[in-house]
Design a protein around this motif. Sequence first.
Motif, PDB file in Angstrom:
ATOM      1  N   ALA A 234       0.849  -1.197   0.000  1.00 39.08           N
ATOM      2  CA  ALA A 234       0.000   0.000   0.000  1.00 39.08           C
ATOM      3  C   ALA A 234       0.879   1.240   0.000  1.00 39.08           C
ATOM      4  O   ALA A 234       1.836   1.336   0.770  1.00 39.08           O
ATOM      5  CB  ALA A 234      -0.921  -0.006   1.220  1.00 39.08           C
ATOM      6  N   PHE A 235       0.545   2.200  -0.865  1.00 42.80           N
ATOM      7  CA  PHE A 235       1.326   3.436  -0.909  1.00 42.80           C
ATOM      8  C   PHE A 235       0.397   4.632  -1.107  1.00 42.80           C
ATOM      9  O   PHE A 235      -0.703   4.507  -1.657  1.00 42.80           O
ATOM     10  CB  PHE A 235       2.380   3.383  -2.025  1.00 42.80           C
ATOM     11  N   CYS A 236       0.847   5.793  -0.634  1.00 42.79           N
ATOM     12  CA  CYS A 236       0.038   7.000  -0.783  1.00 42.79           C
ATOM     13  C   CYS A 236       0.889   8.230  -0.499  1.00 42.79           C
ATOM     14  O   CYS A 236       1.950   8.145   0.118  1.00 42.79           O
ATOM     15  CB  CYS A 236      -1.173   6.983   0.154  1.00 42.79           C
ATOM     16  N   THR A 258       4.134  -0.998   3.371  1.00 43.87           N
ATOM     17  CA  THR A 258       3.601   0.330   3.085  1.00 43.87           C
ATOM     18  C   THR A 258       4.726   1.270   2.648  1.00 43.87           C
ATOM     19  O   THR A 258       5.862   1.132   3.090  1.00 43.87           O
ATOM     20  CB  THR A 258       2.895   0.946   4.311  1.00 43.87           C
ATOM     21  N   LYS A 259       4.382   2.219   1.792  1.00 50.17           N
ATOM     22  CA  LYS A 259       5.314   3.248   1.343  1.00 50.17           C
ATOM     23  C   LYS A 259       4.581   4.596   1.365  1.00 50.17           C
ATOM     24  O   LYS A 259       3.535   4.740   0.734  1.00 50.17           O
ATOM     25  CB  LYS A 259       5.808   2.967  -0.088  1.00 50.17           C
ATOM     26  N   LEU A 286      -0.147  -3.832  -5.845  1.00 48.44           N
ATOM     27  CA  LEU A 286      -0.107  -2.430  -5.434  1.00 48.44           C
ATOM     28  C   LEU A 286      -1.516  -1.899  -5.201  1.00 48.44           C
ATOM     29  O   LEU A 286      -2.442  -2.223  -5.952  1.00 48.44           O
ATOM     30  CB  LEU A 286       0.578  -1.583  -6.511  1.00 48.44           C
ATOM     31  N   ILE A 287      -1.662  -1.080  -4.161  1.00 47.73           N
ATOM     32  CA  ILE A 287      -2.941  -0.441  -3.897  1.00 47.73           C
ATOM     33  C   ILE A 287      -2.694   0.974  -3.376  1.00 47.73           C
ATOM     34  O   ILE A 287      -1.732   1.215  -2.626  1.00 47.73           O
ATOM     35  CB  ILE A 287      -3.790  -1.248  -2.884  1.00 47.73           C
ATOM     36  N   THR A 289      -4.768   5.280  -3.051  1.00 43.04           N
ATOM     37  CA  THR A 289      -6.017   6.014  -2.882  1.00 43.04           C
ATOM     38  C   THR A 289      -6.469   6.597  -4.221  1.00 43.04           C
ATOM     39  O   THR A 289      -5.687   6.725  -5.170  1.00 43.04           O
ATOM     40  CB  THR A 289      -5.857   7.168  -1.876  1.00 43.04           C
ATOM     41  N   GLU A 290      -7.738   7.011  -4.287  1.00 46.80           N
ATOM     42  CA  GLU A 290      -8.252   7.678  -5.484  1.00 46.80           C
ATOM     43  C   GLU A 290      -7.484   8.971  -5.752  1.00 46.80           C
ATOM     44  O   GLU A 290      -7.208   9.323  -6.900  1.00 46.80           O
ATOM     45  CB  GLU A 290      -9.742   7.988  -5.308  1.00 46.80           C
ATOM     46  N   LYS A 291      -7.176   9.690  -4.676  1.00 46.19           N
ATOM     47  CA  LYS A 291      -6.470  10.964  -4.783  1.00 46.19           C
ATOM     48  C   LYS A 291      -5.080  10.771  -5.389  1.00 46.19           C
ATOM     49  O   LYS A 291      -4.612  11.607  -6.169  1.00 46.19           O
ATOM     50  CB  LYS A 291      -6.369  11.596  -3.396  1.00 46.19           C
ATOM     51  N   ASP A 292      -4.413   9.679  -5.034  1.00 46.67           N
ATOM     52  CA  ASP A 292      -3.090   9.394  -5.596  1.00 46.67           C
ATOM     53  C   ASP A 292      -3.192   8.881  -7.028  1.00 46.67           C
ATOM     54  O   ASP A 292      -2.369   9.229  -7.879  1.00 46.67           O
ATOM     55  CB  ASP A 292      -2.368   8.355  -4.735  1.00 46.67           C
ATOM     56  N   TYR A 293      -4.210   8.079  -7.289  1.00 49.99           N
ATOM     57  CA  TYR A 293      -4.293   7.386  -8.576  1.00 49.99           C
ATOM     58  C   TYR A 293      -4.479   8.354  -9.744  1.00 49.99           C
ATOM     59  O   TYR A 293      -4.013   8.079 -10.863  1.00 49.99           O
ATOM     60  CB  TYR A 293      -5.434   6.369  -8.556  1.00 49.99           C
TER      61      TYR A 293
END
Length: 330
Positions: A234-236, A258-259, A286-287, A289-293
Amino acid sequence: MIKTPEFWYKNDLISKLKSFLLFPFSMIWILVSMIKKNFVKKYKSNLKVICIGNLNIGGTGKTPFAVKTYKVLKSLGYKPAFLTRGYRGIEKGPIEVKKIHGFRDVGDEALLLSKVGTTIVSSNRCTGANYIESLKKDFDIVIMDDGLQNYQLEQDIKLLLIDKELLFGNRYCIPAGPLREPLNQGLKKIDAIIFTGDKKIKNVNLNLVNNIQTFNTNLKIKSIFKTKRNSFLAFCGLANPIKFYNTLNKNNFKVALTKSFPDHYEYNNKDIKKLRKEANSKNLKLITTEKDYVKINDKENEISVLPIEINFNRADEDRFKSFLKEKLNG
């Protein structure tokens, strides 16, 4: 923007020392804020303005709650439009966000809002409100995403979002702490408080606002997640990344790694290539957030996105609707 300093939310001796050393700079911040507040020229829109903001720097869920407020207003028969400054975007506006725009044009938050309703980006909020007034779409409400510390545009309803876990941190102003303005000053102007996050509401001293209504919310995943059986990296790039990781864990996602990146981080191909390589080496998906994507080039569709929304329970939603109607019709 840098990552949120951990000492803002800690109570150990080293954290207190850091805050003490930075406190003189906080006094300068407060002085500048007071000058801006008292000498700025104000504009009163002929539309109702609802401001959704916070006292802390960093994320408390303003954009998801702006979306929730939009949907509530629509259900009540109002015609709202979003107004945002388009943080980190090159467009100063006023401009309506269209499908041709990318995050470099208008910022990540504006792109997310535009998926829900008409969104205007304007670095000057007064000019932005005036632009919405001129549109031939009969809007009657401006939802201002962030801006409790913006004194140019007069606001009819001021909603303060407070993270149930982080609260106000050490209660010092930037840079000694996370506050954008002194707590007693900020609380005086609030019409309602919205508690966000999945934790239980902590005991918090809000004696200054005893007559202010408070509403509790929770995070909900918007759709069934088909790849939940996988293990994830998971990253954000959020101000408070731990909230994203906690949401994944609470919903039984297997997060192996996590990153975290700085808030509003602009990913490049090298970043994504490195993340993919690390995930593949450990057999992880990989997963983010919508804001990051919205800031990632993912032609291979290898990155999963966690779609979340902020919700009330039934009783609080009914109270929130009544609150809005009373304030807007008053």
